[in-house]
Motif scaffolding. Structure first.
Motif, PDB file in Angstrom:
ATOM      1  N   GLY A   9      17.906 -24.893  16.254  1.00 53.43           N
ATOM      2  CA  GLY A   9      18.586 -24.538  15.025  1.00 53.43           C
ATOM      3  C   GLY A   9      17.652 -24.078  13.940  1.00 53.43           C
ATOM      4  O   GLY A   9      18.047 -23.428  12.991  1.00 53.43           O
ATOM      5  N   GLY A  10      16.430 -24.417  14.044  1.00 53.73           N
ATOM      6  CA  GLY A  10      15.456 -24.010  13.049  1.00 53.73           C
ATOM      7  C   GLY A  10      14.129 -23.866  13.752  1.00 53.73           C
ATOM      8  O   GLY A  10      14.062 -23.800  14.982  1.00 53.73           O
ATOM      9  N   CYS A  11      13.106 -23.859  12.987  1.00 60.27           N
ATOM     10  CA  CYS A  11      11.760 -23.768  13.539  1.00 60.27           C
ATOM     11  C   CYS A  11      11.510 -24.935  14.486  1.00 60.27           C
ATOM     12  O   CYS A  11      11.782 -26.089  14.149  1.00 60.27           O
ATOM     13  CB  CYS A  11      10.779 -23.801  12.382  1.00 60.27           C
ATOM     14  SG  CYS A  11       9.091 -24.060  12.887  1.00 60.27           S
ATOM     15  N   HIS A  12      10.999 -24.659  15.673  1.00 58.89           N
ATOM     16  CA  HIS A  12      10.777 -25.736  16.626  1.00 58.89           C
ATOM     17  C   HIS A  12       9.642 -26.669  16.210  1.00 58.89           C
ATOM     18  O   HIS A  12       9.573 -27.791  16.670  1.00 58.89           O
ATOM     19  CB  HIS A  12      10.617 -25.246  18.053  1.00 58.89           C
ATOM     20  CG  HIS A  12       9.659 -24.122  18.277  1.00 58.89           C
ATOM     21  ND1 HIS A  12       8.668 -23.772  17.418  1.00 58.89           N
ATOM     22  CD2 HIS A  12       9.570 -23.278  19.315  1.00 58.89           C
ATOM     23  CE1 HIS A  12       7.994 -22.746  17.907  1.00 58.89           C
ATOM     24  NE2 HIS A  12       8.530 -22.420  19.066  1.00 58.89           N
ATOM     25  N   TRP A  13       8.774 -26.227  15.312  1.00 57.73           N
ATOM     26  CA  TRP A  13       7.752 -27.145  14.795  1.00 57.73           C
ATOM     27  C   TRP A  13       8.431 -28.261  14.006  1.00 57.73           C
ATOM     28  O   TRP A  13       8.080 -29.431  14.133  1.00 57.73           O
ATOM     29  CB  TRP A  13       6.769 -26.428  13.881  1.00 57.73           C
ATOM     30  CG  TRP A  13       5.974 -25.342  14.521  1.00 57.73           C
ATOM     31  CD1 TRP A  13       5.811 -25.112  15.860  1.00 57.73           C
ATOM     32  CD2 TRP A  13       5.229 -24.338  13.851  1.00 57.73           C
ATOM     33  NE1 TRP A  13       5.005 -24.025  16.057  1.00 57.73           N
ATOM     34  CE2 TRP A  13       4.632 -23.521  14.839  1.00 57.73           C
ATOM     35  CE3 TRP A  13       5.005 -24.041  12.517  1.00 57.73           C
ATOM     36  CZ2 TRP A  13       3.816 -22.438  14.530  1.00 57.73           C
ATOM     37  CZ3 TRP A  13       4.199 -22.962  12.220  1.00 57.73           C
ATOM     38  CH2 TRP A  13       3.617 -22.174  13.211  1.00 57.73           C
ATOM     39  N   CYS A  14       9.412 -27.872  13.181  1.00 57.48           N
ATOM     40  CA  CYS A  14      10.148 -28.863  12.382  1.00 57.48           C
ATOM     41  C   CYS A  14      10.975 -29.775  13.278  1.00 57.48           C
ATOM     42  O   CYS A  14      10.968 -30.997  13.118  1.00 57.48           O
ATOM     43  CB  CYS A  14      11.085 -28.172  11.397  1.00 57.48           C
ATOM     44  SG  CYS A  14      10.260 -27.249  10.092  1.00 57.48           S
ATOM     45  N   ALA A  43      15.795 -18.911  22.309  1.00 54.61           N
ATOM     46  CA  ALA A  43      15.829 -19.361  20.921  1.00 54.61           C
ATOM     47  C   ALA A  43      14.932 -20.585  20.773  1.00 54.61           C
ATOM     48  O   ALA A  43      14.791 -21.389  21.704  1.00 54.61           O
ATOM     49  CB  ALA A  43      17.260 -19.713  20.516  1.00 54.61           C
ATOM     50  N   GLU A  44      14.328 -20.729  19.604  1.00 54.46           N
ATOM     51  CA  GLU A  44      13.448 -21.870  19.359  1.00 54.46           C
ATOM     52  C   GLU A  44      14.225 -23.171  19.457  1.00 54.46           C
ATOM     53  O   GLU A  44      15.374 -23.255  19.034  1.00 54.46           O
ATOM     54  CB  GLU A  44      12.792 -21.762  17.980  1.00 54.46           C
ATOM     55  CG  GLU A  44      11.782 -20.649  17.912  1.00 54.46           C
ATOM     56  CD  GLU A  44      10.916 -20.689  16.666  1.00 54.46           C
ATOM     57  OE1 GLU A  44      10.737 -21.768  16.070  1.00 54.46           O
ATOM     58  OE2 GLU A  44      10.393 -19.611  16.303  1.00 54.46           O
ATOM     59  N   ARG A  74      24.402 -17.057  11.173  1.00 48.90           N
ATOM     60  CA  ARG A  74      23.513 -16.144  11.889  1.00 48.90           C
ATOM     61  C   ARG A  74      22.062 -16.522  11.671  1.00 48.90           C
ATOM     62  O   ARG A  74      21.715 -17.207  10.722  1.00 48.90           O
ATOM     63  CB  ARG A  74      23.718 -14.719  11.384  1.00 48.90           C
ATOM     64  CG  ARG A  74      25.070 -14.176  11.739  1.00 48.90           C
ATOM     65  CD  ARG A  74      25.160 -12.754  11.329  1.00 48.90           C
ATOM     66  NE  ARG A  74      25.850 -12.735  10.032  1.00 48.90           N
ATOM     67  CZ  ARG A  74      25.999 -11.666   9.295  1.00 48.90           C
ATOM     68  NH1 ARG A  74      25.514 -10.537   9.688  1.00 48.90           N
ATOM     69  NH2 ARG A  74      26.632 -11.717   8.161  1.00 48.90           N
ATOM     70  N   SER A  75      21.236 -16.033  12.556  1.00 52.92           N
ATOM     71  CA  SER A  75      19.804 -16.198  12.390  1.00 52.92           C
ATOM     72  C   SER A  75      19.112 -14.919  12.836  1.00 52.92           C
ATOM     73  O   SER A  75      19.679 -14.144  13.595  1.00 52.92           O
ATOM     74  CB  SER A  75      19.303 -17.389  13.216  1.00 52.92           C
ATOM     75  OG  SER A  75      19.281 -17.078  14.583  1.00 52.92           O
ATOM     76  N   TYR A  80      16.912 -18.562  15.994  1.00 49.79           N
ATOM     77  CA  TYR A  80      17.173 -19.924  15.518  1.00 49.79           C
ATOM     78  C   TYR A  80      18.616 -20.338  15.774  1.00 49.79           C
ATOM     79  O   TYR A  80      19.297 -20.808  14.887  1.00 49.79           O
ATOM     80  CB  TYR A  80      16.851 -20.044  14.026  1.00 49.79           C
ATOM     81  CG  TYR A  80      15.425 -19.715  13.678  1.00 49.79           C
ATOM     82  CD1 TYR A  80      14.374 -20.448  14.215  1.00 49.79           C
ATOM     83  CD2 TYR A  80      15.129 -18.677  12.816  1.00 49.79           C
ATOM     84  CE1 TYR A  80      13.065 -20.147  13.897  1.00 49.79           C
ATOM     85  CE2 TYR A  80      13.821 -18.377  12.481  1.00 49.79           C
ATOM     86  CZ  TYR A  80      12.793 -19.116  13.026  1.00 49.79           C
ATOM     87  OH  TYR A  80      11.494 -18.824  12.705  1.00 49.79           O
ATOM     88  N   ARG A  81      19.078 -20.174  16.981  1.00 53.01           N
ATOM     89  CA  ARG A  81      20.454 -20.531  17.343  1.00 53.01           C
ATOM     90  C   ARG A  81      20.682 -22.017  17.073  1.00 53.01           C
ATOM     91  O   ARG A  81      19.951 -22.866  17.538  1.00 53.01           O
ATOM     92  CB  ARG A  81      20.680 -20.233  18.825  1.00 53.01           C
ATOM     93  CG  ARG A  81      22.046 -20.611  19.337  1.00 53.01           C
ATOM     94  CD  ARG A  81      22.174 -20.391  20.853  1.00 53.01           C
ATOM     95  NE  ARG A  81      21.763 -19.047  21.256  1.00 53.01           N
ATOM     96  CZ  ARG A  81      20.741 -18.810  22.081  1.00 53.01           C
ATOM     97  NH1 ARG A  81      20.045 -19.782  22.608  1.00 53.01           N
ATOM     98  NH2 ARG A  81      20.424 -17.566  22.391  1.00 53.01           N
TER      99      ARG A  81
END
Length: 163
Positions: A9-14, A43-44, A74-75, A80-81
């Motif tokens: 859903g967002g950055c995979h680091w986060c 997607a990340e 959307r991303s 960032y699905r």
């Protein structure tokens, strides 16, 4: 016994840093996840290996929904699905229940999909354990630290102590 669930859903680091901070999570693999069409673009995301006797899939999904922009439709390029990737058919109802309950409590539309997991590509080794290897990075302080503060405040019973 452990189970797996994918979260994106967002950055995979986060996302990696958030789930590494929870009791009952045995491992977090960061990279790119894939599902069936139309969600078959990479997607990340992360794969979380967890002990369901310590933390439930529903709780993991709730934490995920509260720590990324689950209401964004959307991303960029689908990178960032917002999704919960299920590994077993019996995970479907629990994941959908978490998304539905979050949407009702938040009184907003949630665009997080519950979809089957079909593939994983790990991130480059240099990005693995991004937060743990150097939490003083500006990115970590700006984006990950506030999420970890939220976890410690709102989920104190399942948050690991800060290091």
């Amino acid at each position: 016994m452990t189970m797996k669930i994918g979260l994106g859903g967002g950055c995979h680091w986060c996302t990696e840093g958030v789930f590494q901070a929870l009791r009952g999570v045995a491992q977090v693999d960061q990279g790119f996840l894939q599902s069936e069409p139309p969600a078959d673009t990479w997607a990340e995301g992360v794969i979380v290996t967890f002990d369901p006797s310590v933390i439930s899939l529903e709780t993991l999904a709730e934490v995920h929904l509260r720590t990324h922009s689950s209401g964004r439709a959307r991303s960029p390029r689908g990178k960032y699905r917002s999704a919960v990737y299920i590994f077993e058919p019996n995970q479907l109802a629990e994941a959908e229940r978490a998304v539905r309950r979050f949407a009702e409590e938040a009184a907003k539309e949630v665009h997080t999909q519950v979809i089957p997991f079909t593939g994983f590509l790990p991130s480059d080794e240099r990005y693995q354990n991004y937060y743990r290897t150097d939490p003083s990075r500006p990115f970590c302080r700006r984006y990950i630290d506030p999420k970890l503060d939220f976890i410690r405040r709102e989920y104190a019973d399942i948050a690991l102590p800060s290091k």
